[in-house]
Scaffold this active site. Structure first.
Site, PDB file in Angstrom:
ATOM      1  N   TYR A 148      37.934  29.714  42.745  1.00 15.43           N
ATOM      2  CA  TYR A 148      37.194  30.199  41.579  1.00 15.43           C
ATOM      3  C   TYR A 148      35.760  29.693  41.608  1.00 15.43           C
ATOM      4  O   TYR A 148      34.813  30.427  41.296  1.00 15.43           O
ATOM      5  CB  TYR A 148      37.900  29.736  40.301  1.00 15.43           C
ATOM      6  CG  TYR A 148      37.230  30.193  39.027  1.00 15.43           C
ATOM      7  CD1 TYR A 148      37.360  31.503  38.573  1.00 15.43           C
ATOM      8  CD2 TYR A 148      36.473  29.304  38.266  1.00 15.43           C
ATOM      9  CE1 TYR A 148      36.753  31.921  37.398  1.00 15.43           C
ATOM     10  CE2 TYR A 148      35.856  29.709  37.087  1.00 15.43           C
ATOM     11  CZ  TYR A 148      35.998  31.023  36.660  1.00 15.43           C
ATOM     12  OH  TYR A 148      35.388  31.428  35.498  1.00 15.43           O
ATOM     13  N   TYR A 149      35.594  28.440  42.015  1.00 12.97           N
ATOM     14  CA  TYR A 149      34.263  27.832  42.138  1.00 12.97           C
ATOM     15  C   TYR A 149      33.390  28.648  43.089  1.00 12.97           C
ATOM     16  O   TYR A 149      32.240  28.983  42.764  1.00 12.97           O
ATOM     17  CB  TYR A 149      34.417  26.395  42.632  1.00 12.97           C
ATOM     18  CG  TYR A 149      33.166  25.729  43.126  1.00 12.97           C
ATOM     19  CD1 TYR A 149      32.215  25.223  42.249  1.00 12.97           C
ATOM     20  CD2 TYR A 149      32.940  25.572  44.497  1.00 12.97           C
ATOM     21  CE1 TYR A 149      31.073  24.591  42.707  1.00 12.97           C
ATOM     22  CE2 TYR A 149      31.801  24.945  44.967  1.00 12.97           C
ATOM     23  CZ  TYR A 149      30.875  24.454  44.076  1.00 12.97           C
ATOM     24  OH  TYR A 149      29.748  23.831  44.545  1.00 12.97           O
ATOM     25  N   PHE A 150      33.916  29.019  44.263  1.00 17.61           N
ATOM     26  CA  PHE A 150      33.121  29.783  45.221  1.00 17.61           C
ATOM     27  C   PHE A 150      32.801  31.172  44.677  1.00 17.61           C
ATOM     28  O   PHE A 150      31.703  31.696  44.904  1.00 17.61           O
ATOM     29  CB  PHE A 150      33.858  29.885  46.552  1.00 17.61           C
ATOM     30  CG  PHE A 150      33.740  28.648  47.399  1.00 17.61           C
ATOM     31  CD1 PHE A 150      32.545  28.291  47.981  1.00 17.61           C
ATOM     32  CD2 PHE A 150      34.847  27.822  47.595  1.00 17.61           C
ATOM     33  CE1 PHE A 150      32.426  27.142  48.745  1.00 17.61           C
ATOM     34  CE2 PHE A 150      34.742  26.676  48.361  1.00 17.61           C
ATOM     35  CZ  PHE A 150      33.529  26.332  48.936  1.00 17.61           C
ATOM     36  N   LYS A 153      29.997  30.715  42.130  1.00 11.42           N
ATOM     37  CA  LYS A 153      28.731  30.434  42.815  1.00 11.42           C
ATOM     38  C   LYS A 153      28.138  31.707  43.412  1.00 11.42           C
ATOM     39  O   LYS A 153      26.924  31.934  43.351  1.00 11.42           O
ATOM     40  CB  LYS A 153      28.945  29.386  43.919  1.00 11.42           C
ATOM     41  CG  LYS A 153      29.390  28.021  43.420  1.00 11.42           C
ATOM     42  CD  LYS A 153      28.331  27.332  42.599  1.00 11.42           C
ATOM     43  CE  LYS A 153      27.374  26.536  43.436  1.00 11.42           C
ATOM     44  NZ  LYS A 153      26.483  25.681  42.589  1.00 11.42           N
TER      45      LYS A 153
END
Length: 237
Positions: A148-150, A153
């Site tokens: 989810y972070y990637f 970003k």
């Protein structure tokens, strides 16, 4: 969250980590090694924003900065714009580093949008986003929160690149602690490897003082090219 206004010309939004500390060191060093004419142009007020004043006080005093307290997630666009009105560039290097989805959305996603809106409201045209290489950790079995972070970003990169700001996106490789080498590999596409936070900070310091580099996505990895030379090689036109 920390925000730095170096000599009344920059606001930086980022975590109280090694890159933030490195920015203070490298900008302070760079200011003192420039010619008298350039140094005069950079004289003025310097501000550092941090979540906890105790952590920021020592390093900000050494860099000749004034420490203030603020939290990106809790600040409104108007509040962020109010501390950005007398600067030339906003640098966004905050990040959840793959923490909870709620924090990732608040910082890596909504935080970037908030900072861009603040830049527009304050009349700040230049916006620098420190992002992440899309290939990072692809060899690992990542959990849902990191995936989810990637994704967030990447969405932030797209939002910045489609904005009307004079933007720059820097994507460093896997970040390491330790002293920098002073040499890097910097360009539109780089292999994913690793790089020290100190070298990232030093590269940012050079990029911020090169106004001819704009509306570009630059990937950053360890390498053999001196940082100043690597930055100059990416000047277009």
């Amino acid at each position: 969250m920390c925000a730095v206004s170096l000599a009344g010309s920059k606001v930086c939004i980022g975590r109280e980590g090694s890159i933030a500390r490195g920015r203070l060191h490298h900008w302070h060093h760079r200011r003192h090694r420039w010619s008298a004419g350039t140094e005069t142009a950079l004289s003025g007020r310097r501000r550092v924003w941090a979540r906890s004043p105790g952590r920021a006080a020592g390093r900000t005093r050494r860099a000749g900065c004034e420490a203030r307290v603020g939290d990106l997630a809790g600040m409104t666009v108007e509040e962020l714009a109010a501390v950005s009105g007398d600067v030339d560039v906003i640098v966004f290097s905050a990040g959840s580093n793959g923490g909870s989805k709620e924090v990732t959305k608040a910082i890596d996603g909504d935080g970037v949008v908030k900072a861009m809106k603040a830049a527009g409201l304050a009349g700040v045209e230049r916006f620098v986003l420190v992002s992440v290489l899309p290939e990072s950790w692809r060899e690992r079995n990542l959990g849902d929160e990191v995936e989810y972070y990637f994704a967030v970003k990447k969405g932030a990169d797209v939002a910045v690149s489609r904005s009307d700001l004079n933007w720059l996106i820097v994507r460093p490789s896997l970040l390491l602690d330790g002293p920098g080498s002073g040499t890097v590999s910097l360009g539109p596409a780089e292999l994913h490897g690793e790089i020290t936070r100190d070298d990232v900070a030093a590269t940012l310091a050079e990029l911020l003082h090169e106004p001819r580099i704009d509306r570009q996505i630059l990937e950053l990895n360890s390498g053999s090219t001196p940082i100043e030379e690597a930055v100059r090689a990416n000047v277009r036109g």
